[in-house]
Design an enzyme around this catalytic site. Structure first.
Site, mmCIF file in Angstrom:
data_model
loop_
_atom_site.group_PDB
_atom_site.id
_atom_site.type_symbol
_atom_site.label_atom_id
_atom_site.label_comp_id
_atom_site.label_asym_id
_atom_site.label_seq_id
_atom_site.Cartn_x
_atom_site.Cartn_y
_atom_site.Cartn_z
ATOM 1 N N ASN A 114 0.877 -1.195 0.175
ATOM 2 C CA ASN A 114 -0.021 -0.020 0.002
ATOM 3 C C ASN A 114 0.864 1.420 -0.004
ATOM 4 O OD1 ASN A 114 -2.578 1.891 0.904
ATOM 5 N ND2 ASN A 114 -1.069 1.845 2.594
ATOM 6 N N ILE A 116 3.264 4.574 -0.788
ATOM 7 C CA ILE A 116 3.895 5.155 -1.922
ATOM 8 C C ILE A 116 4.776 6.381 -1.315
ATOM 9 C CG2 ILE A 116 2.167 4.727 -3.580
ATOM 10 C CD1 ILE A 116 0.982 7.704 -2.499
ATOM 11 N N SER A 165 -4.377 2.478 -8.310
ATOM 12 C CA SER A 165 -5.302 3.773 -8.427
ATOM 13 C C SER A 165 -6.007 3.805 -9.946
ATOM 14 C CB SER A 165 -4.474 4.969 -8.394
ATOM 15 O OG SER A 165 -4.930 6.136 -9.079
ATOM 16 N N TYR A 178 4.008 9.111 -11.008
ATOM 17 C CA TYR A 178 3.116 8.372 -10.136
ATOM 18 C C TYR A 178 2.344 7.312 -10.889
ATOM 19 C CZ TYR A 178 -1.131 7.066 -7.274
ATOM 20 O OH TYR A 178 -2.060 6.403 -6.528
ATOM 21 N N SER A 179 1.849 7.754 -12.103
ATOM 22 C CA SER A 179 1.051 6.976 -12.933
ATOM 23 C C SER A 179 1.666 5.759 -13.568
ATOM 24 C CB SER A 179 0.458 7.869 -13.990
ATOM 25 O OG SER A 179 -0.277 7.175 -14.876
ATOM 26 N N LYS A 182 2.185 2.901 -10.974
ATOM 27 C CA LYS A 182 0.759 2.174 -10.723
ATOM 28 C C LYS A 182 0.595 1.417 -11.947
ATOM 29 C CE LYS A 182 -0.328 3.346 -6.626
ATOM 30 N NZ LYS A 182 -0.110 2.513 -5.387
ATOM 31 N N ILE A 213 -9.679 9.189 -2.555
ATOM 32 C CA ILE A 213 -10.003 8.973 -1.350
ATOM 33 C C ILE A 213 -9.325 10.230 -0.360
ATOM 34 C CG2 ILE A 213 -9.720 7.384 0.679
ATOM 35 C CD1 ILE A 213 -10.699 5.984 -2.107
ATOM 36 N N GLU A 216 -5.359 12.437 4.519
ATOM 37 C CA GLU A 216 -4.643 13.672 4.640
ATOM 38 C C GLU A 216 -3.759 14.436 3.747
ATOM 39 O OE1 GLU A 216 -2.389 15.237 8.550
ATOM 40 O OE2 GLU A 216 -3.765 13.883 9.126
ATOM 41 N N THR A 217 -3.078 13.354 3.065
ATOM 42 C CA THR A 217 -1.995 13.739 2.053
ATOM 43 C C THR A 217 -2.823 13.896 0.908
ATOM 44 O OG1 THR A 217 -0.735 11.759 3.058
ATOM 45 C CG2 THR A 217 -0.099 12.596 0.626
HETATM 46 N N1 NDP Z 1 -5.712 9.000 -1.391
HETATM 47 C C1 NDP Z 1 -6.054 8.738 -2.528
HETATM 48 O O1 NDP Z 1 -6.892 9.760 -3.266
HETATM 49 C C2 NDP Z 1 -5.769 7.670 -3.572
HETATM 50 C C3 NDP Z 1 -4.766 6.458 -2.789
HETATM 51 N N2 NDP Z 1 -4.331 5.612 -3.680
HETATM 52 C C4 NDP Z 1 -3.557 4.674 -3.265
HETATM 53 O O2 NDP Z 1 -3.750 4.209 -1.766
HETATM 54 C C5 NDP Z 1 -2.496 3.941 -1.022
HETATM 55 C C6 NDP Z 1 -2.518 4.693 0.298
HETATM 56 O O3 NDP Z 1 -2.651 6.339 -0.142
HETATM 57 P P1 NDP Z 1 -2.649 6.973 1.008
HETATM 58 O O4 NDP Z 1 -3.431 6.427 2.302
HETATM 59 O O5 NDP Z 1 -3.585 8.647 0.451
HETATM 60 O O6 NDP Z 1 -1.368 7.552 1.419
HETATM 61 P P2 NDP Z 1 -0.668 8.465 2.834
HETATM 62 O O7 NDP Z 1 0.146 9.269 2.081
HETATM 63 O O8 NDP Z 1 -1.619 8.758 3.574
HETATM 64 O O9 NDP Z 1 0.180 7.266 3.139
HETATM 65 C C7 NDP Z 1 1.431 6.725 2.776
HETATM 66 C C8 NDP Z 1 2.203 5.886 3.534
HETATM 67 O O10 NDP Z 1 3.380 5.551 3.033
HETATM 68 C C9 NDP Z 1 4.431 5.793 3.835
HETATM 69 N N3 NDP Z 1 5.596 6.014 3.022
HETATM 70 C C10 NDP Z 1 5.990 7.242 2.699
HETATM 71 N N4 NDP Z 1 7.267 7.086 1.839
HETATM 72 C C11 NDP Z 1 7.524 5.960 2.077
HETATM 73 C C12 NDP Z 1 8.836 5.248 2.064
HETATM 74 N N5 NDP Z 1 9.736 6.049 1.258
HETATM 75 N N6 NDP Z 1 8.911 3.911 2.220
HETATM 76 C C13 NDP Z 1 8.225 3.571 3.095
HETATM 77 N N7 NDP Z 1 7.007 3.904 3.266
HETATM 78 C C14 NDP Z 1 6.641 5.216 2.952
HETATM 79 C C15 NDP Z 1 3.856 6.795 4.860
HETATM 80 O O11 NDP Z 1 4.598 6.890 6.192
HETATM 81 P P3 NDP Z 1 5.937 7.520 6.406
HETATM 82 O O12 NDP Z 1 5.940 8.956 5.597
HETATM 83 O O13 NDP Z 1 6.009 7.527 7.700
HETATM 84 O O14 NDP Z 1 6.926 6.959 5.629
HETATM 85 C C16 NDP Z 1 2.412 6.290 4.952
HETATM 86 O O15 NDP Z 1 2.428 5.259 5.827
HETATM 87 C C17 NDP Z 1 -1.476 4.311 -2.051
HETATM 88 O O16 NDP Z 1 -0.941 3.143 -2.745
HETATM 89 C C18 NDP Z 1 -1.887 5.244 -3.312
HETATM 90 O O17 NDP Z 1 -1.381 5.188 -4.487
HETATM 91 C C19 NDP Z 1 -5.029 5.417 -4.851
HETATM 92 C C20 NDP Z 1 -5.801 6.296 -5.497
HETATM 93 C C21 NDP Z 1 -6.534 7.506 -4.685
HETATM 94 C C1 0GV Z 2 -11.957 9.425 -15.119
HETATM 95 C C2 0GV Z 2 -11.582 10.756 -14.197
HETATM 96 C C3 0GV Z 2 -12.946 11.691 -13.934
HETATM 97 C C4 0GV Z 2 -10.981 10.501 -12.961
HETATM 98 C C5 0GV Z 2 -10.208 11.182 -12.357
HETATM 99 C C6 0GV Z 2 -9.755 10.926 -10.847
HETATM 100 C C7 0GV Z 2 -8.214 11.350 -10.466
HETATM 101 C C8 0GV Z 2 -8.299 13.183 -10.609
HETATM 102 C C9 0GV Z 2 -7.796 11.071 -9.070
HETATM 103 C C10 0GV Z 2 -7.968 9.336 -9.026
HETATM 104 C C11 0GV Z 2 -6.817 8.810 -8.390
HETATM 105 C C12 0GV Z 2 -5.919 10.090 -7.712
HETATM 106 C C13 0GV Z 2 -4.508 10.221 -7.231
HETATM 107 C C14 0GV Z 2 -4.162 8.993 -6.485
HETATM 108 O O1 0GV Z 2 -4.561 7.749 -7.222
HETATM 109 C C15 0GV Z 2 -3.178 9.004 -5.538
HETATM 110 C C16 0GV Z 2 -2.638 10.274 -5.170
HETATM 111 C C17 0GV Z 2 -1.473 10.173 -4.061
HETATM 112 C C18 0GV Z 2 -1.679 11.138 -2.854
HETATM 113 O O2 0GV Z 2 -0.376 11.148 -2.363
HETATM 114 C C19 0GV Z 2 -1.933 12.514 -3.716
HETATM 115 C C20 0GV Z 2 -3.054 12.522 -4.517
HETATM 116 C C21 0GV Z 2 -3.186 11.448 -5.583
HETATM 117 C C22 0GV Z 2 -2.109 12.223 -6.677
HETATM 118 C C23 0GV Z 2 -4.518 11.391 -6.312
HETATM 119 C C24 0GV Z 2 -4.944 12.824 -7.053
HETATM 120 C C25 0GV Z 2 -6.340 12.460 -7.650
HETATM 121 C C26 0GV Z 2 -6.362 11.165 -8.638
HETATM 122 C C27 0GV Z 2 -5.527 11.366 -9.856
#
Ligand code: NDP
Ligand code: 0GV
Length: 288
Positions: A114, A116, A165, A178-179, A182, A213, A216-217
């Site tokens: 999970n 990133i 994603s 990032y893309s 993934k 989703i 916070e990030t």
């Molecule tokens: N939020 C969204 O809108 C979306 C999220 N996703 C996917 O969901 C997953 C979780 O996302 P989300 O919960 O938003 O992410 P967060 O930013 O909340 O969490 C990321 C986690 O990864 C850890 N991390 C960061 N850098 C490193 C590193 N170098 N080595 C090891 N661990 C690391 C962070 O902890 P620490 O900094 O302490 O290392 C933290 O625990 C990801 O795979 C993301 O791609 C997919 C689509 C949309």
């Molecule tokens: C077909 C379209 C209408 C859908 C558009 C949806 C787009 C805008 C959505 C779908 C997946 C999303 C990104 C994602 O996967 C994970 C992260 C990592 C996080 O650290 C910061 C935000 C970020 C970049 C999200 C940004 C918004 C994204 C691009």
């Protein structure tokens, strides 16, 4: 908490089963690794697993946060809870986490990938080294952990969950590095899934395709460009665990927001591209 799914009876009639992960104790006593579990969706997955009575081993870089999550997991009812901290840029850490599971439990039932690395939401800045580093964190460490964990997962008939994603299935602007990472996960894990099936190995691979989703990030990074708020991280976390327990091929969450664009993708790609551009407040993305 409840999820209907369909099976066929011996006579070929459709039967809808309501499954409840808590009531059916599907994950009680199971041994699970969750990466990136110090915040966001990963943290919420650790809490759900704890409530279900699983053993959890979590990892991320920040020790203080991991310690807090472990404490909370134990309060919520985890069978056991441990952490290892370090950066997934380092493949040795990826292997060490799996070794730790072997030491602690002598086996593994579920590997949830999970974490990133840092992702900006802006025009691609031409930084090739950033892409190399992100590929290491977001992709290569997933492969390294899988390689190390496969013997234990084969033994237990376990599951691999890969968190991806919409941006790992469709080209979304402003997240090129990032893309790329993934899309790489889809290529590798979809190929590996085929090999496991051909070889009759009972390890499932679930690719989780998530839309926006509200972590916070994500809120910090994209709230200014999104027209709607993100989906709840707690529900998202539970859907991921369920999809793995059910050994699904892919998860789409939130379902329609992810599934519809994917259905349009191969039939009308230009139309989908314009829908995607129009769904973002592009004027709020400042060239840096
Ligand atoms: N939020 C969204 O809108 C979306 C999220 N996703 C996917 O969901 C997953 C979780 O996302 P989300 O919960 O938003 O992410 P967060 O930013 O909340 O969490 C990321 C986690 O990864 C850890 N991390 C960061 N850098 C490193 C590193 N170098 N080595 C090891 N661990 C690391 C962070 O902890 P620490 O900094 O302490 O290392 C933290 O625990 C990801 O795979 C993301 O791609 C997919 C689509 C949309
Ligand atoms: C077909 C379209 C209408 C859908 C558009 C949806 C787009 C805008 C959505 C779908 C997946 C999303 C990104 C994602 O996967 C994970 C992260 C990592 C996080 O650290 C910061 C935000 C970020 C970049 C999200 C940004 C918004 C994204 C691009």
């Amino acid at each position: 908490k409840q999820m209907p799914f369909k099976t066929m009876t011996a006579k070929g009639h459709m039967r809808v089963i309501i499954m409840d992960l808590h009531r059916d104790n599907m994950l009680k006593g199971k041994r699970v690794i969750v990466t990136g579990a110090s915040t966001g969706i990963g943290e919420q997955m650790a809490y759900h697993l704890a409530r279900m009575g699983a053993h959890v081993l979590i990892t991320a870089r920040t020790e203080a946060k991991l310690q807090k999550v472990v404490t909370r997991c134990l309060e919520l009812g985890a069978a056991s809870a441990h952490f290892i901290n370090g950066s997934m840029e380092d493949m040795a850490l990826a292997e060490d986490v799996v070794k730790e599971a072997k030491q602690l439990w002598g086996g593994l039932d579920m590997l949830i990938l999970n974490h990133i690395g840092y992702t900006y939401f802006n025009y691609f800045d031409g930084d090739v080294e950033h892409i190399r580093k992100l590929l290491e964190i977001n992709f290569l460490s997933y492969v390294a952990m899988t390689v190390s964990a496969l013997p234990m997962l084969k033994e237990s008939g376990g599951s691999i969950l890969v968190v991806s994603s919409t941006a790992g299935k469709i080209g979304i602007p402003f997240v090129a590095p990032y893309s790329a990472t993934k899309f790489a996960l889809d290529g590798f894990f979809s190929s590996l899934r085929q090999e496991l099936i051909i070889e009759n190995i009972s390890v499932s691979i679930t690719l989780c395709i998530l839309g926006h989703i509200a972590t916070e990030t994500a809120e910090k990074t994209v709230s200014h460009v999104m027209q709607k708020p993100g989906a709840p991280k707690e529900v998202c976390a539970l859907e991921i665990i369920k999809s793995g327990a059910l050994r699904k091929r892919e998860l789409y969450y939130p379902y329609t927001a992810v599934r519809i664009p994917l259905l349009i993708r191969d039939w009308a790609p230009e139309f989908l591209d314009s829908l995607t551009r129009n769904s973002l407040n592009v004027e709020n993305v400042k060239r840096s």
